[in-house]
Design a protein around this motif. Structure first.
Motif, PDB file in Angstrom:
ATOM      1  N   ALA A   1      29.580  74.883   7.784  1.00 30.13           N
ATOM      2  CA  ALA A   1      28.355  75.551   8.233  1.00 30.13           C
ATOM      3  C   ALA A   1      27.248  75.264   7.230  1.00 30.13           C
ATOM      4  CB  ALA A   1      28.577  77.052   8.372  1.00 30.13           C
ATOM      5  N   LEU A   2      26.030  75.140   7.749  1.00 23.62           N
ATOM      6  CA  LEU A   2      24.885  74.814   6.904  1.00 23.62           C
ATOM      7  C   LEU A   2      23.664  75.531   7.433  1.00 23.62           C
ATOM      8  CD1 LEU A   2      23.881  72.844   4.544  1.00 23.62           C
ATOM      9  CD2 LEU A   2      23.198  71.310   6.413  1.00 23.62           C
ATOM     10  N   VAL A   3      22.905  76.143   6.533  1.00 26.38           N
ATOM     11  CA  VAL A   3      21.641  76.777   6.914  1.00 26.38           C
ATOM     12  C   VAL A   3      20.564  75.701   6.958  1.00 26.38           C
ATOM     13  CG1 VAL A   3      19.859  78.391   6.165  1.00 26.38           C
ATOM     14  CG2 VAL A   3      22.254  79.033   5.996  1.00 26.38           C
ATOM     15  N   PRO A   4      19.724  75.667   7.989  1.00 25.76           N
ATOM     16  CA  PRO A   4      18.662  74.662   8.054  1.00 25.76           C
ATOM     17  C   PRO A   4      17.818  74.646   6.777  1.00 25.76           C
ATOM     18  CG  PRO A   4      18.795  75.847  10.113  1.00 25.76           C
ATOM     19  CD  PRO A   4      19.719  76.544   9.167  1.00 25.76           C
ATOM     20  N   GLY A   5      17.543  73.453   6.288  1.00 23.79           N
ATOM     21  CA  GLY A   5      16.751  73.313   5.075  1.00 23.79           C
ATOM     22  C   GLY A   5      17.562  73.295   3.810  1.00 23.79           C
ATOM     23  N   SER A   6      18.855  73.632   3.909  1.00 27.10           N
ATOM     24  CA  SER A   6      19.733  73.641   2.739  1.00 27.10           C
ATOM     25  C   SER A   6      20.499  72.320   2.660  1.00 27.10           C
ATOM     26  CB  SER A   6      20.724  74.802   2.820  1.00 27.10           C
ATOM     27  OG  SER A   6      21.725  74.699   1.821  1.00 27.10           O
ATOM     28  N   SER A   7      20.863  71.943   1.451  1.00 32.00           N
ATOM     29  CA  SER A   7      21.690  70.748   1.270  1.00 32.00           C
ATOM     30  C   SER A   7      23.088  71.132   0.789  1.00 32.00           C
ATOM     31  CB  SER A   7      21.038  69.803   0.254  1.00 32.00           C
ATOM     32  OG  SER A   7      20.887  70.453  -1.006  1.00 32.00           O
ATOM     33  N   ALA A   8      23.395  72.434   0.840  1.00 33.26           N
ATOM     34  CA  ALA A   8      24.673  72.939   0.333  1.00 33.26           C
ATOM     35  C   ALA A   8      25.535  73.452   1.487  1.00 33.26           C
ATOM     36  CB  ALA A   8      24.437  74.051  -0.687  1.00 33.26           C
ATOM     37  N   PRO A   9      26.426  72.620   2.021  1.00 32.51           N
ATOM     38  CA  PRO A   9      27.294  73.077   3.105  1.00 32.51           C
ATOM     39  C   PRO A   9      28.307  74.100   2.609  1.00 32.51           C
ATOM     40  CG  PRO A   9      27.989  70.925   2.345  1.00 32.51           C
ATOM     41  CD  PRO A   9      26.704  71.227   1.631  1.00 32.51           C
ATOM     42  N   VAL A  10      28.709  74.980   3.501  1.00 29.04           N
ATOM     43  CA  VAL A  10      29.761  75.946   3.198  1.00 29.04           C
ATOM     44  C   VAL A  10      30.965  75.564   4.046  1.00 29.04           C
ATOM     45  CG1 VAL A  10      30.467  78.356   3.239  1.00 29.04           C
ATOM     46  CG2 VAL A  10      28.100  77.765   2.688  1.00 29.04           C
ATOM     47  N   PHE A  11      32.094  75.361   3.396  1.00 27.17           N
ATOM     48  CA  PHE A  11      33.301  74.946   4.091  1.00 27.17           C
ATOM     49  C   PHE A  11      34.078  76.178   4.536  1.00 27.17           C
ATOM     50  CE2 PHE A  11      32.230  71.607   0.993  1.00 27.17           C
ATOM     51  CZ  PHE A  11      31.882  70.612   1.906  1.00 27.17           C
ATOM     52  N   ALA A  12      34.654  76.081   5.731  1.00 25.29           N
ATOM     53  CA  ALA A  12      35.252  77.267   6.344  1.00 25.29           C
ATOM     54  C   ALA A  12      36.476  76.886   7.170  1.00 25.29           C
ATOM     55  CB  ALA A  12      34.217  77.966   7.225  1.00 25.29           C
ATOM     56  N   VAL A  13      37.097  77.907   7.733  1.00 24.79           N
ATOM     57  CA  VAL A  13      38.241  77.748   8.617  1.00 24.79           C
ATOM     58  C   VAL A  13      37.981  78.596   9.852  1.00 24.79           C
ATOM     59  CG1 VAL A  13      39.529  79.688   7.606  1.00 24.79           C
ATOM     60  CG2 VAL A  13      40.787  77.838   8.729  1.00 24.79           C
ATOM     61  N   VAL A  14      38.520  78.204  10.990  1.00 26.07           N
ATOM     62  CA  VAL A  14      38.449  79.056  12.180  1.00 26.07           C
ATOM     63  C   VAL A  14      39.480  80.159  11.981  1.00 26.07           C
ATOM     64  CG1 VAL A  14      38.709  79.210  14.677  1.00 26.07           C
ATOM     65  CG2 VAL A  14      37.721  77.150  13.643  1.00 26.07           C
ATOM     66  N   GLY A  15      38.995  81.391  11.803  1.00 33.92           N
ATOM     67  CA  GLY A  15      39.882  82.475  11.414  1.00 33.92           C
ATOM     68  C   GLY A  15      40.220  83.474  12.493  1.00 33.92           C
ATOM     69  N   ASP A  16      39.503  83.411  13.618  1.00 37.22           N
ATOM     70  CA  ASP A  16      39.740  84.446  14.631  1.00 37.22           C
ATOM     71  C   ASP A  16      39.157  83.995  15.959  1.00 37.22           C
ATOM     72  OD1 ASP A  16      40.817  86.863  15.453  1.00 37.22           O
ATOM     73  OD2 ASP A  16      39.830  88.019  13.876  1.00 37.22           O
ATOM     74  N   THR A  17      39.495  84.747  17.007  1.00 39.49           N
ATOM     75  CA  THR A  17      38.894  84.541  18.318  1.00 39.49           C
ATOM     76  C   THR A  17      38.122  85.788  18.710  1.00 39.49           C
ATOM     77  OG1 THR A  17      40.903  85.299  19.440  1.00 39.49           O
ATOM     78  CG2 THR A  17      40.671  82.933  19.075  1.00 39.49           C
ATOM     79  N   GLY A  18      37.089  85.581  19.529  1.00 40.82           N
ATOM     80  CA  GLY A  18      36.248  86.691  19.962  1.00 40.82           C
ATOM     81  C   GLY A  18      36.030  86.642  21.459  1.00 40.82           C
ATOM     82  N   PRO A  19      35.034  87.371  21.957  1.00 42.27           N
ATOM     83  CA  PRO A  19      34.766  87.404  23.400  1.00 42.27           C
ATOM     84  C   PRO A  19      34.597  86.006  23.996  1.00 42.27           C
ATOM     85  CG  PRO A  19      33.487  89.083  22.275  1.00 42.27           C
ATOM     86  CD  PRO A  19      34.121  88.246  21.207  1.00 42.27           C
ATOM     87  N   ALA A  20      35.110  85.820  25.197  1.00 42.22           N
ATOM     88  CA  ALA A  20      35.102  84.511  25.852  1.00 42.22           C
ATOM     89  C   ALA A  20      33.696  84.016  26.156  1.00 42.22           C
ATOM     90  CB  ALA A  20      35.928  84.564  27.137  1.00 42.22           C
ATOM     91  N   LYS A  21      32.748  84.934  26.263  1.00 40.65           N
ATOM     92  CA  LYS A  21      31.389  84.537  26.635  1.00 40.65           C
ATOM     93  C   LYS A  21      30.377  84.806  25.523  1.00 40.65           C
ATOM     94  CE  LYS A  21      32.107  84.979  31.622  1.00 40.65           C
ATOM     95  NZ  LYS A  21      31.610  85.568  32.894  1.00 40.65           N
ATOM     96  N   GLU A  22      30.826  84.651  24.289  1.00 39.43           N
ATOM     97  CA  GLU A  22      29.921  84.774  23.141  1.00 39.43           C
ATOM     98  C   GLU A  22      30.276  83.704  22.119  1.00 39.43           C
ATOM     99  OE1 GLU A  22      29.817  88.699  21.510  1.00 39.43           O
ATOM    100  OE2 GLU A  22      29.071  89.601  23.359  1.00 39.43           O
ATOM    101  N   LEU A  23      29.278  83.312  21.340  1.00 42.11           N
ATOM    102  CA  LEU A  23      29.484  82.311  20.307  1.00 42.11           C
ATOM    103  C   LEU A  23      28.602  82.668  19.122  1.00 42.11           C
ATOM    104  CD1 LEU A  23      30.867  79.569  19.646  1.00 42.11           C
ATOM    105  CD2 LEU A  23      28.820  78.438  20.536  1.00 42.11           C
ATOM    106  N   GLY A  24      29.083  82.407  17.916  1.00 40.95           N
ATOM    107  CA  GLY A  24      28.268  82.648  16.731  1.00 40.95           C
ATOM    108  C   GLY A  24      28.700  83.881  15.967  1.00 40.95           C
ATOM    109  N   GLU A  25      29.760  83.733  15.156  1.00 44.12           N
ATOM    110  CA  GLU A  25      30.243  84.846  14.345  1.00 44.12           C
ATOM    111  C   GLU A  25      30.964  84.289  13.127  1.00 44.12           C
ATOM    112  OE1 GLU A  25      33.109  88.792  14.876  1.00 44.12           O
ATOM    113  OE2 GLU A  25      32.315  87.756  16.652  1.00 44.12           O
ATOM    114  N   GLY A  26      30.642  84.826  11.962  1.00 45.12           N
ATOM    115  CA  GLY A  26      31.262  84.367  10.736  1.00 45.12           C
ATOM    116  C   GLY A  26      31.773  85.530   9.913  1.00 45.12           C
ATOM    117  N   SER A  27      32.723  85.266   9.055  1.00 52.77           N
ATOM    118  CA  SER A  27      33.248  86.320   8.189  1.00 52.77           C
ATOM    119  C   SER A  27      32.201  86.748   7.170  1.00 52.77           C
ATOM    120  CB  SER A  27      34.501  85.831   7.465  1.00 52.77           C
ATOM    121  OG  SER A  27      34.178  84.808   6.525  1.00 52.77           O
ATOM    122  N   VAL A  28      32.437  87.879   6.544  1.00 51.80           N
ATOM    123  CA  VAL A  28      31.536  88.361   5.498  1.00 51.80           C
ATOM    124  C   VAL A  28      31.380  87.296   4.413  1.00 51.80           C
ATOM    125  CG1 VAL A  28      31.127  90.179   3.797  1.00 51.80           C
ATOM    126  CG2 VAL A  28      32.254  90.743   5.955  1.00 51.80           C
TER     127      VAL A  28
END
Length: 320
Positions: free
Chosen positions: A211-238
């Motif tokens: 994941a990367l915030v626009p304008g940043s050059s520092a990517p954050v590496f992550a893992v898919v950790g969970d599933t959520g509602p079938a009709k929603e997208l966009g959720e990250g851990s604390v």
């Protein structure tokens, strides 16, 4: 689970501004995206109700741009019966661990749900009262027909990503700690017999991501950790959202997570993030649960794929 009732206009503004910045930035490099839209994911957080998801030719990566709500599951202080609303030390509102999320309840109805839940807890979770609380066993694991015993005053909350061969569902150490593990949430399958568009492309819990915030050059590496509602997208851990936002300390409570009251303007929701997922990159025998292992494995995949330059090129193309 997160509370997805966001100020959508603010998210849309951030997305529009971010894409303009990315188009300008992309003009300065020669990297090619070489990705195209693979499907439109139903997304209740998106203005159009859908978020485009792109894939490369080899289907080795999936890409989308969306804001990230906050997932607190797996932490040792996610939900509390006493601190029902997360006003003291709990990081979430207990309604978000209920099958109906307390949706549509009036102020009096919310108060009644809180009192009912506290009564059920005080009486050892009798079956009739427990059913009325609507606590979801997919979020708060059950043992012997009841929620797991509290740990340090907080209910145990589970994540789909966990250590293999879990012997005790009530051992919170089995799960991905949202305060420690940078993790993303993908939509679950719409029905028991229907795969999500992500699953059709072999993207699943345990896969590596960036994941990367626009304008940043520092990517954050992550893992898919969970599933959520079938009709929603966009959720990250604390942990993921905190890194993307440059935060150095854990949130005090749910009020800070949501940016409410004394924490106005300090929410942990990421207005916009570029997200790249590497399907079939997980390790089922030894899941990626620690930041150290996630960083090492995901960074290599990301650099081999094309790194920040290619990701910015994709973002610029995505916004056209």
């Amino acid at each position: 689970m997160s509370d997805c009732r966001l100020a959508k206009s603010a998210r849309r503004t951030a997305i529009a501004c971010g894409l303009l910045l990315l188009v300008s930035a992309a003009a300065g490099h020669a990297a090619d995206c070489d990705m195209a839209q693979a499907f439109k994911q139903p997304d209740g957080n998106a203005k159009t109700g859908f978020t485009p998801v792109w894939s490369d030719r080899e289907a080795k990566a999936l890409f989308f741009i969306e804001g990230l709500n906050v997932n607190t599951d797996g932490t040792r202080r996610s939900y509390s019966v006493d601190d029902f609303w997360g006003e003291e030390t709990a990081l979430n509102n207990l309604c978000n661990a209920m099958s109906d999320a307390c949706a549509g309840l009036s102020k009096d109805g919310l108060r009644s749900r809180r009192l009912l839940t506290q009564k059920a807890f005080a009486n050892g979770w009798p079956a009739e009262l427990l059913a009325q609380t609507k606590i979801a066993s997919a979020i708060i694991p059950f043992k012997g027909g009841k929620p797991c015993p509290p740990v340090d005053g907080f209910l145990v909350s589970a994540t789909a990503l966990h250590k293999p061969n879990v012997a005790d569902v009530c051992d919170i150490g089995n799960y991905a700690d949202a305060l420690v593990t940078p993790a993303l949430v993908l939509p679950k399958n719409p029905t028991k017999n229907t795969l999500s568009e992500f699953a059709k492309r072999h993207a699943k819990v345990g896969d590596l991501a960036v994941a990367l915030v626009p304008g940043s050059s520092a990517p954050v590496f992550a893992v898919v950790g969970d599933t959520g509602p079938a009709k929603e997208l966009g959720e990250g851990s604390v942990a993921l959202n905190g890194k993307l936002l440059g935060k150095s300390a854990a949130p005090a409570n749910y009020q800070e997570v949501r940016g409410k009251g004394a924490f106005k303007g300090k929410a942990w929701t990421v207005p916009q993030a570029l997200v790249l997922i590497f399907p079939a990159s997980g390790d089922s025998a030894d899941p990626y649960l620690t930041p150290e292992r996630i960083d090492a494995a995901a960074q290599k995949l990301f650099e081999d794929w094309g790194g920040v330059a290619r990701l910015n090129a994709c973002a610029a193309d995505y916004g056209r």
